[in-house]
Design an enzyme around this catalytic site. Structure first.
Site, PDB file in Angstrom:
ATOM      1  N   LYS A 178     -12.357   5.918   6.877  1.00 34.50           N
ATOM      2  CA  LYS A 178     -10.973   6.181   7.289  1.00 34.50           C
ATOM      3  C   LYS A 178     -10.328   7.113   6.268  1.00 34.50           C
ATOM      4  O   LYS A 178      -9.928   6.694   5.199  1.00 34.50           O
ATOM      5  CB  LYS A 178     -10.151   4.891   7.402  1.00 34.50           C
ATOM      6  CG  LYS A 178      -8.931   5.146   8.277  1.00 34.50           C
ATOM      7  CD  LYS A 178      -7.652   4.507   7.862  1.00 34.50           C
ATOM      8  CE  LYS A 178      -6.995   4.885   6.595  1.00 34.50           C
ATOM      9  NZ  LYS A 178      -6.250   6.171   6.608  1.00 34.50           N
ATOM     10  N   GLU A 253     -10.959   2.819  -6.941  1.00 37.87           N
ATOM     11  CA  GLU A 253     -10.693   3.980  -7.816  1.00 37.87           C
ATOM     12  C   GLU A 253      -9.223   4.332  -7.649  1.00 37.87           C
ATOM     13  O   GLU A 253      -8.821   4.807  -6.590  1.00 37.87           O
ATOM     14  CB  GLU A 253     -11.567   5.177  -7.405  1.00 37.87           C
ATOM     15  CG  GLU A 253     -13.048   4.952  -7.563  1.00 37.87           C
ATOM     16  CD  GLU A 253     -13.492   4.865  -9.012  1.00 37.87           C
ATOM     17  OE1 GLU A 253     -12.714   5.262  -9.912  1.00 37.87           O
ATOM     18  OE2 GLU A 253     -14.606   4.394  -9.255  1.00 37.87           O
ATOM     19  N   CYS A 287      -6.043  12.548  -9.623  1.00 35.99           N
ATOM     20  CA  CYS A 287      -5.892  11.299 -10.389  1.00 35.99           C
ATOM     21  C   CYS A 287      -6.181  11.519 -11.870  1.00 35.99           C
ATOM     22  O   CYS A 287      -5.723  10.764 -12.717  1.00 35.99           O
ATOM     23  CB  CYS A 287      -6.809  10.226  -9.831  1.00 35.99           C
ATOM     24  SG  CYS A 287      -8.531  10.767  -9.790  1.00 35.99           S
ATOM     25  N   GLU A 391       2.826   6.746 -12.645  1.00 31.91           N
ATOM     26  CA  GLU A 391       2.091   7.908 -12.143  1.00 31.91           C
ATOM     27  C   GLU A 391       3.031   8.746 -11.284  1.00 31.91           C
ATOM     28  O   GLU A 391       3.611   8.238 -10.322  1.00 31.91           O
ATOM     29  CB  GLU A 391       0.895   7.447 -11.306  1.00 31.91           C
ATOM     30  CG  GLU A 391       0.056   8.614 -10.841  1.00 31.91           C
ATOM     31  CD  GLU A 391      -1.116   8.193  -9.964  1.00 31.91           C
ATOM     32  OE1 GLU A 391      -0.912   7.377  -9.055  1.00 31.91           O
ATOM     33  OE2 GLU A 391      -2.225   8.692 -10.211  1.00 31.91           O
TER      34      GLU A 391
HETATM   35  P1  NAD Z   1      -2.690   5.463  -0.824  1.00 30.88           P
HETATM   36  O1  NAD Z   1      -3.100   4.238  -1.555  1.00 30.88           O
HETATM   37  O2  NAD Z   1      -1.348   5.539  -0.239  1.00 30.88           O
HETATM   38  O3  NAD Z   1      -3.695   5.742   0.389  1.00 30.88           O
HETATM   39  C1  NAD Z   1      -5.091   5.867   0.196  1.00 30.88           C
HETATM   40  C2  NAD Z   1      -5.797   5.506   1.488  1.00 30.88           C
HETATM   41  O4  NAD Z   1      -5.575   4.130   1.760  1.00 30.88           O
HETATM   42  C3  NAD Z   1      -5.295   6.266   2.713  1.00 30.88           C
HETATM   43  O5  NAD Z   1      -6.375   6.535   3.570  1.00 30.88           O
HETATM   44  C4  NAD Z   1      -4.347   5.265   3.354  1.00 30.88           C
HETATM   45  O6  NAD Z   1      -4.172   5.455   4.734  1.00 30.88           O
HETATM   46  C5  NAD Z   1      -5.072   3.964   3.066  1.00 30.88           C
HETATM   47  N1  NAD Z   1      -4.232   2.772   3.085  1.00 30.88           N
HETATM   48  C6  NAD Z   1      -2.904   2.664   2.827  1.00 30.88           C
HETATM   49  N2  NAD Z   1      -2.497   1.388   2.976  1.00 30.88           N
HETATM   50  C7  NAD Z   1      -3.592   0.672   3.321  1.00 30.88           C
HETATM   51  C8  NAD Z   1      -3.821  -0.710   3.595  1.00 30.88           C
HETATM   52  N3  NAD Z   1      -2.838  -1.603   3.574  1.00 30.88           N
HETATM   53  N4  NAD Z   1      -5.078  -1.108   3.900  1.00 30.88           N
HETATM   54  C9  NAD Z   1      -6.091  -0.224   3.930  1.00 30.88           C
HETATM   55  N5  NAD Z   1      -5.931   1.100   3.692  1.00 30.88           N
HETATM   56  C10 NAD Z   1      -4.698   1.538   3.383  1.00 30.88           C
HETATM   57  O7  NAD Z   1      -2.971   6.663  -1.826  1.00 30.88           O
HETATM   58  P2  NAD Z   1      -2.655   8.195  -1.575  1.00 30.88           P
HETATM   59  O8  NAD Z   1      -1.194   8.401  -1.700  1.00 30.88           O
HETATM   60  O9  NAD Z   1      -3.369   8.657  -0.349  1.00 30.88           O
HETATM   61  O10 NAD Z   1      -3.414   8.876  -2.805  1.00 30.88           O
HETATM   62  C11 NAD Z   1      -2.842   9.053  -4.061  1.00 30.88           C
HETATM   63  C12 NAD Z   1      -3.311   7.984  -5.013  1.00 30.88           C
HETATM   64  O11 NAD Z   1      -4.729   7.981  -5.078  1.00 30.88           O
HETATM   65  C13 NAD Z   1      -2.839   8.221  -6.440  1.00 30.88           C
HETATM   66  O12 NAD Z   1      -2.450   7.003  -7.002  1.00 30.88           O
HETATM   67  C14 NAD Z   1      -4.084   8.741  -7.134  1.00 30.88           C
HETATM   68  O13 NAD Z   1      -4.128   8.549  -8.523  1.00 30.88           O
HETATM   69  C15 NAD Z   1      -5.149   7.961  -6.450  1.00 30.88           C
HETATM   70  N6  NAD Z   1      -6.449   8.611  -6.606  1.00 30.88           N
HETATM   71  C16 NAD Z   1      -7.368   8.027  -7.430  1.00 30.88           C
HETATM   72  C17 NAD Z   1      -8.605   8.647  -7.620  1.00 30.88           C
HETATM   73  C18 NAD Z   1      -9.659   8.048  -8.508  1.00 30.88           C
HETATM   74  O14 NAD Z   1     -10.809   8.446  -8.386  1.00 30.88           O
HETATM   75  N7  NAD Z   1      -9.326   7.120  -9.405  1.00 30.88           N
HETATM   76  C19 NAD Z   1      -8.870   9.852  -6.970  1.00 30.88           C
HETATM   77  C20 NAD Z   1      -7.898  10.409  -6.150  1.00 30.88           C
HETATM   78  C21 NAD Z   1      -6.680   9.777  -5.966  1.00 30.88           C
END
Ligand code: NAD
Length: 487
Positions: A178, A253, A287, A391
């Site tokens: 997803k 992650e 990130c 962040e």
């Molecule tokens: P997010 O947590 O809002 O969403 C990530 C994914 O999770 C999306 O596909 C979203 O639809 C899904 N999601 C949201 N709520 C959910 C739920 N209740 N159950 C299951 N899935 C759900 O994050 P974002 O805004 O898309 O991305 C930015 C974040 O990701 C930042 O915090 C960034 O640091 C982090 N990030 C971390 C890494 C790493 O490798 N550590 C890499 C890239 C981004």
């Protein structure tokens, strides 16, 4: 549902077929503010169908040899590479990132993810020990786990999704992925290549939609024993809670608040351009981006002067212009959130030296409604300020002074996150000493974002649980069994 002809309409990919959905959500082009495509608003029903397809495909896929799977992964890598320019254009339009970044980082890395795991799956060995006194031999065997649920964010869409799909299927699992509802296009494009690559139907299923509906349905599905998630710490907490009743295996992650530590013996000709990149690459939406720069007091003024002067040179504008360095932020809401941090810092008495609220941004006619922001440098911020603790995930970085090694280690560690740190010094002893004491899953010294995919990637503290990489992903995506033979 009827859609305008010009608009791209995505469909879920289930059991080797594109399947329309009963409802759709809008996904925007961040550089124009216009709707770019319609994304299926999937829920339980679609996830159910995808999990069933993945379950049905598991017996055949998991019984293929690593070599057979490896050949298919390599073929898929070749096909994506062949269409690299189309993928890069789509990623740039969907995410707002510059075309140059998509061409040189996102898509090449997606290709490499498949090549890397196609190779690494051929080289794993299991363990064996002898217990002569008991007349026993013990060994371990590893097998794929089943249907893997893969959930990825919007910042590096295809790059991070393939970083999960490649190891999962290389190990013999089948998957339901997803992607983020804000950046779904390149995952959909990849689905079009799966059959040609020889990926059997049902091995890779992609369900598009929101986290609350599609994501949560996947997390709660009883036939999905493991979830690999990349995204925010807040969502990870929710996923942990929702998956707990099923005792699912989780790889998380998450976010970061990454420090760069610049000692007074650092080579500033290397450090400044690299720290600009580590702060502002991909609009600061990585990130691993640096958002707290600690500079030793003796070189603080010089560093700041040069850093700000060079930050002002970064060109912000239409992401499809190859001379542009900073594209658009992912959404209007995110832009507002990032801006609000700058305002809070100002209200607390910090100085904004360039960027937001200080310099003006001239945008091309077609990008006036896009979500753009200038690289922003803030100085004199207190360590306890939310700008130094939370962040921000945008082109905003804070620069502060420090005096001693002991002091800076303590201050760098004084956040809830622990993902990536950077240390700049020409003293070899010091870089080892400091790197050992930083609470950070990754420490780069005198460089940034140099990765060997063989080695563990991941964060400490609120930045994650588990690691990804050749051995770590293999361990996560397989179940180990210890077998004892008495002879
Ligand atoms: P997010 O947590 O809002 O969403 C990530 C994914 O999770 C999306 O596909 C979203 O639809 C899904 N999601 C949201 N709520 C959910 C739920 N209740 N159950 C299951 N899935 C759900 O994050 P974002 O805004 O898309 O991305 C930015 C974040 O990701 C930042 O915090 C960034 O640091 C982090 N990030 C971390 C890494 C790493 O490798 N550590 C890499 C890239 C981004």
């Amino acid at each position: 549902m009827a859609h305008s002809k010009a608009l791209l309409v995505l469909e879920n990919f289930i059991g080797g077929k594109f399947v329309p959905c009963s409802s759709y959500i809008d996904s925007y082009n961040p550089s124009t503010g216009d709707v770019y495509c319609k994304v299926p608003d999937s829920g339980k029903e679609e996830v159910e169908a995808a999990v069933k397809a993945a379950k049905d495909a598991f017996p055949i896929w998991s019984s293929k040899s690593p070599l057979e799977r490896s050949q298919i992964l390599n073929k898929l890598a070749d096909l994506i590479e062949h269409d690299l320019e189309a993928f890069a254009q789509a990623e740039s339009k969907d995410q707002g990132k510059t075309i140059t970044f998509a061409r040189t980082v996102d898509i090449p890395r997606a290709v490499y993810n498949f090549r890397f795991f196609a190779s690494s799956i051929l080289h794993h060995t299991t363990e064996c020990t002898e217990m002569a006194i008991m007349g026993c031999v013990h060994y371990t065997s590893r097998a794929p786990v089943g249907v893997a649920g893969l959930i990825s964010p919007w910042n590096l869409p295809l790059y991070l999704l393939t970083w999960k799909i490649a190891p999962a299927i290389a190990c013999g699992n089948t998957v339901v992925a997803k992607p983020s509802e804000m950046t779904s296009v390149t995952a959909w494009m990849m689905c079009k290549l799966l059959e040609k690559a020889g990926v059997p139907h049902g091995v890779v299923n992609v369900v598009f939609g929101t986290g609350a509906k599609a994501g949560e349905a996947l997390v709660c599905h009883p036939d999905v024993p493991l979830i690999s998630f990349t995204g925010s710490t807040l969502t990870a907490q929710r996923i942990t809670e929702k998956s707990a009743p099923h005792c699912k295996r989780l790889s998380l992650e998450l976010g970061g608040k990454n420090p760069a530590i610049v000692f007074d013996d650092a080579d500033l000709t290397q450090c400044i351009p690299t720290t600009l990149r580590s702060s502002f690459a991909n609009q600061g939406e990585i990130c691993l981006c640096t958002s707290r720069i600690f500079v030793q007091r003796g070189i603080y003024s010089e560093f700041l002067k040069r850093f700000v002067a060079e930050a002002k040179e970064w060109k912000v504008g239409n992401p499809s212009d190859p001379t542009v360095d900073v594209g658009a932020l992912i959404s209007k809401e995110h832009l507002e959130k990032v801006r609000s941090y700058v305002k809070k810092a100002q209200a607390e008495g910090a100085r904004v030296l360039c960027g937001e609220g200080v310099d003006s941004l001239a945008l091309p006619a077609g990008n006036q409604k896009g979500y753009f922001m200038l690289p922003t440098v803030i100085a004199e911020v207190k360590d306890e300020s939310c700008c130094m603790q939370e962040e921000i995930f945008g082109p905003v970085t804070c620069v502060v002074a420090f005096d001693t090694e002991e002091e800076v280690i303590k201050r760098a560690n004084s956040v809830k996150y622990g993902l990536a740190a950077t240390v700049w010094s020409s003293n070899v002893g010091r870089v080892h000493r400091v790197a050992q004491r930083l609470q950070s899953g990754l420490v780069w010294t005198n460089c940034w974002l140099v990765r060997d995919l063989n080695l563990p990637f991941g964060g400490m503290k609120a930045s994650g649980i588990g690691r990804e990489g050749a051995k770590d992903s293999y361990e996560f995506f397989t179940e180990v069994k210890t077998i004892t033979i008495k002879h």
